[in-house]
Design a protein around this motif. Structure first.
Motif, PDB file in Angstrom:
ATOM      1  N   LEU A   1       1.428  -1.145   0.390  1.00  0.00           N
ATOM      2  CA  LEU A   1      -0.092  -0.115   0.287  1.00  0.00           C
ATOM      3  C   LEU A   1       1.247   1.401  -0.140  1.00  0.00           C
ATOM      4  O   LEU A   1       0.330   2.340   0.062  1.00  0.00           O
ATOM      5  N   GLU A   2       2.015   1.274   0.685  1.00  0.00           N
ATOM      6  CA  GLU A   2       3.161   1.810   0.509  1.00  0.00           C
ATOM      7  C   GLU A   2       3.507   2.314  -0.818  1.00  0.00           C
ATOM      8  O   GLU A   2       4.178   1.785  -1.673  1.00  0.00           O
ATOM      9  N   LYS A   3       3.760   3.877  -1.752  1.00  0.00           N
ATOM     10  CA  LYS A   3       3.648   3.888  -2.627  1.00  0.00           C
ATOM     11  C   LYS A   3       5.978   4.066  -2.276  1.00  0.00           C
ATOM     12  O   LYS A   3       6.665   3.875  -3.803  1.00  0.00           O
ATOM     13  N   THR A   4       6.233   4.170  -1.446  1.00  0.00           N
ATOM     14  CA  THR A   4       8.319   4.254  -1.321  1.00  0.00           C
ATOM     15  C   THR A   4       7.972   3.518  -0.224  1.00  0.00           C
ATOM     16  O   THR A   4       8.674   3.557   1.067  1.00  0.00           O
ATOM     17  N   PRO A   5       7.635   1.920  -0.518  1.00  0.00           N
ATOM     18  CA  PRO A   5       7.870   1.132   0.891  1.00  0.00           C
ATOM     19  C   PRO A   5       9.370   0.294   1.510  1.00  0.00           C
ATOM     20  O   PRO A   5      10.157   0.659   0.296  1.00  0.00           O
ATOM     21  N   ASP A   6       9.876   0.664   2.523  1.00  0.00           N
ATOM     22  CA  ASP A   6      10.716   0.350   3.473  1.00  0.00           C
ATOM     23  C   ASP A   6      11.066  -0.703   3.795  1.00  0.00           C
ATOM     24  O   ASP A   6      10.552  -0.618   4.951  1.00  0.00           O
ATOM     25  N   TYR A   7      11.348  -1.262   3.257  1.00  0.00           N
ATOM     26  CA  TYR A   7      12.074  -3.144   3.800  1.00  0.00           C
ATOM     27  C   TYR A   7      12.527  -3.122   4.806  1.00  0.00           C
ATOM     28  O   TYR A   7      12.761  -4.369   5.995  1.00  0.00           O
ATOM     29  N   GLY A   8      13.336  -2.915   5.089  1.00  0.00           N
ATOM     30  CA  GLY A   8      14.563  -2.257   6.649  1.00  0.00           C
ATOM     31  C   GLY A   8      14.134  -2.599   7.913  1.00  0.00           C
ATOM     32  O   GLY A   8      13.707  -3.355   8.614  1.00  0.00           O
ATOM     33  N   ASP A   9      12.813  -2.061   8.005  1.00  0.00           N
ATOM     34  CA  ASP A   9      11.804  -2.357   8.625  1.00  0.00           C
ATOM     35  C   ASP A   9      11.302  -3.739   9.364  1.00  0.00           C
ATOM     36  O   ASP A   9      10.423  -4.147  10.769  1.00  0.00           O
ATOM     37  N   ILE A  10      11.385  -4.959   8.322  1.00  0.00           N
ATOM     38  CA  ILE A  10      10.841  -5.744   8.004  1.00  0.00           C
ATOM     39  C   ILE A  10      11.717  -6.966   8.387  1.00  0.00           C
ATOM     40  O   ILE A  10      11.986  -7.238   9.546  1.00  0.00           O
ATOM     41  N   PHE A  11      12.439  -6.609   7.104  1.00  0.00           N
ATOM     42  CA  PHE A  11      13.823  -8.438   7.268  1.00  0.00           C
ATOM     43  C   PHE A  11      14.677  -7.620   8.584  1.00  0.00           C
ATOM     44  O   PHE A  11      15.179  -8.755   9.553  1.00  0.00           O
ATOM     45  N   GLY A  12      15.015  -6.758   8.938  1.00  0.00           N
ATOM     46  CA  GLY A  12      15.622  -6.097   9.781  1.00  0.00           C
ATOM     47  C   GLY A  12      15.713  -6.863  11.582  1.00  0.00           C
ATOM     48  O   GLY A  12      16.568  -7.734  11.724  1.00  0.00           O
ATOM     49  N   PRO A  13      14.992  -6.264  11.703  1.00  0.00           N
ATOM     50  CA  PRO A  13      14.568  -6.770  12.960  1.00  0.00           C
ATOM     51  C   PRO A  13      14.482  -8.371  13.147  1.00  0.00           C
ATOM     52  O   PRO A  13      14.172  -9.246  14.487  1.00  0.00           O
TER      53      PRO A  13
ATOM     54  N   LYS B   1      21.223  -4.685   1.184  1.00  0.00           N
ATOM     55  CA  LYS B   1      21.773  -4.733   2.422  1.00  0.00           C
ATOM     56  C   LYS B   1      21.153  -3.212   3.113  1.00  0.00           C
ATOM     57  O   LYS B   1      20.742  -3.217   4.586  1.00  0.00           O
ATOM     58  N   LYS B   2      21.134  -2.290   2.395  1.00  0.00           N
ATOM     59  CA  LYS B   2      21.070  -1.625   2.635  1.00  0.00           C
ATOM     60  C   LYS B   2      19.886  -1.194   2.969  1.00  0.00           C
ATOM     61  O   LYS B   2      18.701   0.072   3.868  1.00  0.00           O
ATOM     62  N   TYR B   3      18.769  -1.125   2.143  1.00  0.00           N
ATOM     63  CA  TYR B   3      17.476  -0.466   2.404  1.00  0.00           C
ATOM     64  C   TYR B   3      16.414  -1.748   2.622  1.00  0.00           C
ATOM     65  O   TYR B   3      15.361  -1.402   3.636  1.00  0.00           O
ATOM     66  N   ALA B   4      16.798  -2.968   3.116  1.00  0.00           N
ATOM     67  CA  ALA B   4      16.457  -3.953   3.085  1.00  0.00           C
ATOM     68  C   ALA B   4      17.083  -4.540   4.918  1.00  0.00           C
ATOM     69  O   ALA B   4      16.068  -5.274   5.433  1.00  0.00           O
ATOM     70  N   GLY B   5      17.696  -4.013   4.870  1.00  0.00           N
ATOM     71  CA  GLY B   5      18.498  -4.476   6.182  1.00  0.00           C
ATOM     72  C   GLY B   5      19.375  -6.069   6.529  1.00  0.00           C
ATOM     73  O   GLY B   5      19.779  -6.226   7.882  1.00  0.00           O
TER      74      GLY B   5
END
Length: 519
Positions: A368-380, A502-506
């Motif tokens: 649903l996001e226009k510019t999704p940030d995957y870092g807060d999914i896969f990093g944690p 790695k930078k954007y997905a974590g």
């Protein structure tokens, strides 16, 4: 507190020395008094001392003879000579024996107290050097143990290091275990100093063990405390190992207030088998989620008993998509809570189906996001070990999306709409503001400022995030190789793609695929 012995054949001198100095204020205590060297030596067999203040001329054994004999037994003991003899030969011999000072009677108290303070500074420096040596030794041993467990040290180097670091190599059984420390449901994992916890565990674990048995503890790169159990015989090993593991587990709980799980690996007959035992423990931890209300100690060979449950079906994604579009926050929470309920009485759950489902739910929200940030999914995800923490992460990610998605729809200017459309249709091609600005007949700097003002991020970041979004879907839902995916989303250099992902997905592309395991 340092201990002091007073040695003099004149009782009045001894009593005066006891009373004239405030020993407590100087962090010292009188451990005993003696009237000659022989009596002092006999007392030191029972009560070792740090400082001896002695006369020289005494019956049966002189002060100088006492110093020589004590130095042979304990070279770290310090001495102050009090004497009525000013003869140079006594002074010279005292200096050669390494005494702290040679004071003439009647004693100058200022000089005596200055000598004591000087010794205290020496003791402090010695203690600091010893602490630094101990810490260096432990750091080196932890490093060697970690490399041994991970099989990243060659056999020759390990044998040399093991002998120096007192790592046993001639025992009958070698068994790995792990203590996993997890915070409560309300916050992050506890901030603890793992090397200190490992040292404490080793001290507790080695108490009251059978002859020939021992425990070595060290932290690993995953934040676990790894344990090496060794024994000279094979009979009864499991019993004392489990008892020691339980003592250490309870000590960590009391010290940190965290929840602690203990996992015992399989025993091996030689030191060469220890890495295999470690792998069995780490693989078990990698494949399971803990139920939050219960902590336990489990043996890996009994793992089959924990897997007697049906495969959990995935979430009803159509229903979840509708709840997201409708913005029903309460219903979304109820959906997530009901899905992540642990059914049955198993003490732990298989990690893969729950992680896969969690990723599906979070990616559905990110769409649903226009510019999704995957870092807060896969990093944690790599730091989650309990079912409740996994549920918390899903709710956090989903609510963050809902909070932004159902606000007023952003209206972009025609120029920015054109740029977004180009990225959507040509993200796999080489894109630059310079090329796009020529097409739109705008200055590149102006277009860049306009894009950041309206979209909230730079053009470069937007393109990278869009490409990483497409790459994420291909990594999760296709069998294509990473290099092939990199080319499909616009990265012709695989190394650069790895860095950007790695930078954007974590996490790296490889780590992402290991987290989301296909059924």
């Amino acid at each position: 507190m340092r201990s002091v012995m007073l040695v003099d054949d004149e009782p009045l001198i001894v009593k005066g020395m006891q009373a004239i100095i405030d020993w407590d204020q100087n962090n010292m205590q009188i451990a005993g008094t003696a009237c000659n060297g022989l009596e002092a030596l006999a007392m030191m067999d029972e009560v070792p001392v740090d400082l001896i203040i002695t006369d020289i001329m005494m019956p049966q054994m002189t002060g100088l003879e006492l110093i020589r004999e004590t130095k042979a037994r304990n070279p770290y003991t310090k001495f102050i000579i009090l004497s009525g003899y000013e003869e140079f030969k006594y002074v010279r011999e005292g200096i050669s024996l390494g005494v702290e000072n040679y004071l003439l009677k009647p004693v100058n108290m200022d000089e005596l107290e200055a000598t004591i303070k000087h010794m205290q500074r020496d003791w402090e420096h010695e203690e600091m050097r010893q602490i630094q040596m101990d810490q260096s030794w432990r750091i080196l041993r932890n490093n060697i143990l970690q490399r041994w467990a991970n099989e990243t040290i060659d056999a020759k180097e390990f044998r040399e290091r093991a002998q120096m670091l007192e790592i046993p190599m001639n025992k009958s059984t070698y068994c790995a275990a792990s203590l996993r420390i997890v915070g409560d449901d309300r916050g992050d994992d506890p901030q603890i100093y793992l090397p200190g916890i490992a040292e404490q565990c080793e001290q507790i674990g080695n108490k009251g063990l059978p002859d020939g048995c021992g425990v070595i503890c060290f932290p690993d790169q995953d934040g676990d405390i790894m344990l090496l159990f060794v024994s000279a015989g094979t009979e009864g090993s499991a019993e004392w190992q489990l008892q020691a593991l339980n003592r250490m587990k309870q000590a960590v709980v009391e010290d940190t207030g965290a929840r602690v799980w203990g996992i015992m690996g399989q025993s091996e007959s030689t030191y060469l088998g220890f890495p295999k035992s470690c792998k069995s423990v780490k693989l078990w931890l990698q494949n399971h989620l803990f139920i939050d209300c219960n902590t336990f100690i489990m043996q890996v060979e009994n793992e089959e008993a924990t897997n007697q449950h049906q495969e959990k079906p995935g979430p009803a994604m159509e229903q979840f998509h509708k709840l997201l579009r409708d913005g029903e926050g309460t219903e979304v929470d109820r959906f997530i809570d009901e899905f992540f309920i642990a059914e049955g009485k198993e003490p732990c759950l298989p990690r893969t189906p729950f992680f896969n489902s969690a990723i599906q739910l979070m990616l559905a929200a990110k769409e649903l996001e226009k510019t999704p940030d995957y870092g807060d999914i896969f990093g944690p995800l790599s730091r989650i070990h309990t079912l409740s923490k996994l549920k918390q992460l899903v709710r956090k990610v989903v609510h963050r999306t809902l909070d932004t998605y159902h606000t007023a729809e952003k209206t972009y200017s025609p120029h920015i709409m054109s740029v977004l459309e180009v990225v959507k249709n040509h993200y796999q091609d080489e894109l630059s503001l310079k090329t796009l600005s020529q097409r739109l007949e705008l200055h590149p700097n102006y277009l860049g400022q306009l894009f950041q003002q309206e979209v909230g991020t730079t053009f470069s970041d937007y393109v990278n995030q869009y490409r990483i979004e497409r790459a994420t879907h291909l990594l999760l839902y296709s069998d294509k190789k990473t290099a092939e995916i990199a080319g499909e989303v616009g990265y012709w250099d695989s190394t650069y793609f790895y860095r950007q992902f790695k930078k954007y997905a974590g996490v790296s592309p490889t780590e992402l695929r290991s987290i989301y395991m296909k059924k």
